[in-house]
Write a protein that holds these residues in place. Structure first.
Motif, mmCIF file in Angstrom:
data_model
loop_
_atom_site.group_PDB
_atom_site.id
_atom_site.type_symbol
_atom_site.label_atom_id
_atom_site.label_comp_id
_atom_site.label_asym_id
_atom_site.label_seq_id
_atom_site.Cartn_x
_atom_site.Cartn_y
_atom_site.Cartn_z
ATOM 1 N N LEU A 20 0.832 -1.207 0.000
ATOM 2 C CA LEU A 20 0.000 0.000 0.000
ATOM 3 C C LEU A 20 0.865 1.255 0.000
ATOM 4 C CD1 LEU A 20 -2.900 -0.748 2.519
ATOM 5 C CD2 LEU A 20 -3.032 -0.595 0.029
ATOM 6 N N PHE A 21 1.980 1.193 0.725
ATOM 7 C CA PHE A 21 2.868 2.358 0.770
ATOM 8 C C PHE A 21 3.410 2.691 -0.615
ATOM 9 C CE2 PHE A 21 7.364 3.617 0.828
ATOM 10 C CZ PHE A 21 7.210 4.922 1.261
ATOM 11 N N LEU A 22 3.783 1.683 -1.395
ATOM 12 C CA LEU A 22 4.315 1.952 -2.728
ATOM 13 C C LEU A 22 3.306 2.725 -3.574
ATOM 14 C CD1 LEU A 22 6.315 -1.136 -4.051
ATOM 15 C CD2 LEU A 22 7.146 0.954 -2.995
ATOM 16 N N VAL A 23 2.055 2.303 -3.504
ATOM 17 C CA VAL A 23 1.025 2.978 -4.304
ATOM 18 C C VAL A 23 0.703 4.348 -3.704
ATOM 19 C CG1 VAL A 23 -1.241 2.748 -5.372
ATOM 20 C CG2 VAL A 23 0.072 0.702 -4.840
ATOM 21 N N ALA A 24 0.520 4.384 -2.385
ATOM 22 C CA ALA A 24 0.088 5.623 -1.732
ATOM 23 C C ALA A 24 1.168 6.693 -1.752
ATOM 24 C CB ALA A 24 -0.336 5.336 -0.296
ATOM 25 N N SER A 25 2.443 6.299 -1.748
ATOM 26 C CA SER A 25 3.509 7.307 -1.762
ATOM 27 C C SER A 25 3.475 8.108 -3.055
ATOM 28 C CB SER A 25 4.874 6.638 -1.579
ATOM 29 O OG SER A 25 5.116 5.689 -2.606
ATOM 30 N N GLY A 26 3.254 7.429 -4.182
ATOM 31 C CA GLY A 26 3.115 8.156 -5.447
ATOM 32 C C GLY A 26 1.895 9.047 -5.460
ATOM 33 N N LEU A 27 0.804 8.559 -4.893
ATOM 34 C CA LEU A 27 -0.427 9.344 -4.856
ATOM 35 C C LEU A 27 -0.269 10.589 -3.993
ATOM 36 C CD1 LEU A 27 -3.428 9.503 -5.666
ATOM 37 C CD2 LEU A 27 -3.956 8.168 -3.615
ATOM 38 N N THR A 28 0.378 10.440 -2.832
ATOM 39 C CA THR A 28 0.525 11.597 -1.949
ATOM 40 C C THR A 28 1.520 12.609 -2.513
ATOM 41 O OG1 THR A 28 0.728 12.218 0.389
ATOM 42 C CG2 THR A 28 2.411 10.736 -0.466
ATOM 43 N N LEU A 29 2.540 12.148 -3.258
ATOM 44 C CA LEU A 29 3.449 13.080 -3.911
ATOM 45 C C LEU A 29 2.722 13.895 -4.978
ATOM 46 C CD1 LEU A 29 6.791 11.121 -4.419
ATOM 47 C CD2 LEU A 29 6.441 13.167 -3.049
ATOM 48 N N LEU A 157 10.688 -2.405 1.327
ATOM 49 C CA LEU A 157 11.532 -1.705 2.289
ATOM 50 C C LEU A 157 12.724 -1.057 1.593
ATOM 51 C CD1 LEU A 157 11.532 -4.191 5.307
ATOM 52 C CD2 LEU A 157 10.572 -1.884 5.272
ATOM 53 N N ALA A 158 13.292 -1.751 0.612
ATOM 54 C CA ALA A 158 14.423 -1.180 -0.132
ATOM 55 C C ALA A 158 13.994 0.065 -0.901
ATOM 56 C CB ALA A 158 14.994 -2.223 -1.086
ATOM 57 N N VAL A 159 12.818 0.014 -1.523
ATOM 58 C CA VAL A 159 12.317 1.184 -2.248
ATOM 59 C C VAL A 159 12.028 2.327 -1.278
ATOM 60 C CG1 VAL A 159 10.435 2.065 -3.666
ATOM 61 C CG2 VAL A 159 11.397 -0.190 -4.144
ATOM 62 N N ALA A 160 11.443 1.997 -0.120
ATOM 63 C CA ALA A 160 11.159 3.028 0.877
ATOM 64 C C ALA A 160 12.446 3.683 1.362
ATOM 65 C CB ALA A 160 10.397 2.420 2.054
ATOM 66 N N ALA A 161 13.482 2.882 1.596
ATOM 67 C CA ALA A 161 14.766 3.441 2.022
ATOM 68 C C ALA A 161 15.368 4.321 0.931
ATOM 69 C CB ALA A 161 15.732 2.307 2.388
ATOM 70 N N GLY A 162 15.247 3.877 -0.318
ATOM 71 C CA GLY A 162 15.745 4.690 -1.424
ATOM 72 C C GLY A 162 15.002 6.001 -1.540
ATOM 73 N N MET A 163 13.678 5.964 -1.369
ATOM 74 C CA MET A 163 12.898 7.203 -1.417
ATOM 75 C C MET A 163 13.293 8.143 -0.293
ATOM 76 S SD MET A 163 9.076 5.925 -2.415
ATOM 77 C CE MET A 163 8.475 7.601 -2.280
ATOM 78 N N TRP A 164 13.499 7.582 0.908
ATOM 79 C CA TRP A 164 13.912 8.418 2.040
ATOM 80 C C TRP A 164 15.239 9.094 1.748
ATOM 81 C CZ3 TRP A 164 18.281 8.030 5.133
ATOM 82 C CH2 TRP A 164 18.313 8.881 6.243
ATOM 83 N N ALA A 165 16.183 8.334 1.181
ATOM 84 C CA ALA A 165 17.493 8.903 0.865
ATOM 85 C C ALA A 165 17.374 10.017 -0.176
ATOM 86 C CB ALA A 165 18.433 7.796 0.372
ATOM 87 N N VAL A 166 16.555 9.788 -1.201
ATOM 88 C CA VAL A 166 16.394 10.809 -2.246
ATOM 89 C C VAL A 166 15.705 12.049 -1.690
ATOM 90 C CG1 VAL A 166 15.219 11.341 -4.411
ATOM 91 C CG2 VAL A 166 16.412 9.162 -4.153
ATOM 92 N N ILE A 167 14.649 11.844 -0.920
ATOM 93 C CA ILE A 167 13.873 12.977 -0.412
ATOM 94 C C ILE A 167 14.669 13.813 0.581
ATOM 95 C CG2 ILE A 167 11.838 13.618 0.960
ATOM 96 C CD1 ILE A 167 11.093 12.831 -1.815
ATOM 97 N N THR A 168 15.486 13.162 1.415
ATOM 98 C CA THR A 168 16.157 13.877 2.507
ATOM 99 C C THR A 168 17.613 14.211 2.233
ATOM 100 O OG1 THR A 168 16.770 11.784 3.603
ATOM 101 C CG2 THR A 168 14.648 12.799 4.202
ATOM 102 N N ARG A 169 18.237 13.598 1.205
ATOM 103 C CA ARG A 169 19.681 13.748 1.040
ATOM 104 C C ARG A 169 20.100 14.290 -0.330
ATOM 105 N NH1 ARG A 169 19.333 13.282 5.719
ATOM 106 N NH2 ARG A 169 20.384 11.833 7.139
#
Length: 294
Positions: A20-29, A157-169
């Motif tokens: 759900l996070f994978l789908v919802a993260s794109g939607l919320t962005l 989890l790997a995609v979530a970690a990658g998104m966190w790194a891109v968004i914050t770093r």
């Protein structure tokens, strides 16, 4: 409920919540940065699932390789699709009223469903689990857990970690966070806002399509599957906070646990529990768990 059954339900909750996070993260962005109510977002999940079904024989015939090649080709196609859709349609919606956004994105749902019906039919299709992920892990003498479900959780989890790194770093992430907070300021500072929007939209489409591709061996591929996931993803976005990736992550896990354990412990009202959770959040904290850009 014994300890092994509890562990299995926890693993199922995490796996469902991460999808759900994978789908919802794109939607919320897309909603938080571009201000567009995209009802067609669930269709991108459906497109990903159908790509997992339809691309496998084509990739094997023309390119060679297995599951990862199919996923890679599908992600590339979904990024191209998202970029093209933003350029052709969504770029005209930013200054329009929400009603016009809803009408156009609903029209896209109808177009995608009709194309799906013409090209691939209305049957339910199965997508095989890759052979090297087809086994199960023993949890007790009688209970096992599929390796592929654990693999899905690890990928998410790997995609979530990658998104966190891109968004914050990264500089791109800084612009995305700024765009979610104050679009006018970002544009006034000379950031190419149109290009930023196209990148965000393409990434959002790719995330939804990736979720559909890796979920296909678990849930099968069938007409209308995008509509079901869209509703629950809007719930995740409302609970987590519009424009917040961190909020979408936590909210998706909450929804995963409430939905999974609700079906086990309270089957008579399981369909209501997620929406009761959303209603409680709207009463307690209407803006969601986190603010946009967090």
């Amino acid at each position: 409920m014994d300890a092994v059954t509890f562990l299995i339900q926890c693993l199922n909750s995490v796996q469902y919540g991460l999808l759900l996070f994978l789908v919802a993260s794109g939607l919320t962005l897309i909603f938080g940065i571009m201000g567009v109510i995209n009802l067609a977002h669930g269709s991108f999940y459906m497109i990903g699932a159908y790509m997992a079904y339809a691309l496998a024989p084509l990739v094997e015939r023309w390119i060679g390789g297995g599951f990862f090649v199919v996923v890679g080709v599908g992600i590339a196609l979904s990024v191209a699709l998202g970029y093209l859709l933003e350029w052709l349609f969504f770029s005209y919606l930013y200054e329009r009223e929400h009603l016009q956004q809803v009408l156009m994105t609903y029209a896209l749902i109808l177009v995608f469903e009709e194309l799906r019906s013409i090209l691939l039919g209305d049957e339910v299709h199965g997508v095989p689990v890759p052979g090297w992920l087809a086994g199960s892990l023993p949890l007790s003498d009688l209970m096992t857990y599929p390796v592929y479900r654990l693999f899905v959780s690890v990928v998410c989890l790997a995609v979530a970690a990658g998104m966190w790194a891109v968004i914050t770093r990264t500089r791109l992430g800084m612009r995305i966070r700024a765009g979610a907070t104050n679009r006018e300021m970002v544009q006034a500072m000379g950031v190419p806002i149109k290009l930023l929007y196209r990148i965000v939209f393409a990434v959002g489409v790719a995330l939804a399509a990736l979720a559909g591709m890796i979920a296909a061996p678990i849930s099968s591929v069938y007409p209308g599957m995008g509509g079901q996931v869209l509703i629950i993803c809007f719930v995740v976005v409302v609970i987590g906070g519009i424009g917040s990736i961190r909020g979408a992550f936590i909210a998706a896990l909450l929804v995963g646990f409430v939905d999974t354990f609700g079906k086990v412990l309270f089957p008579a009202i399981a369909g209501m529990l997620v929406y009761l959770l959303m209603a409680a959040m709207l009463l307690w904290k209407p803006e969601g768990l986190f603010k946009a850009g967090s």
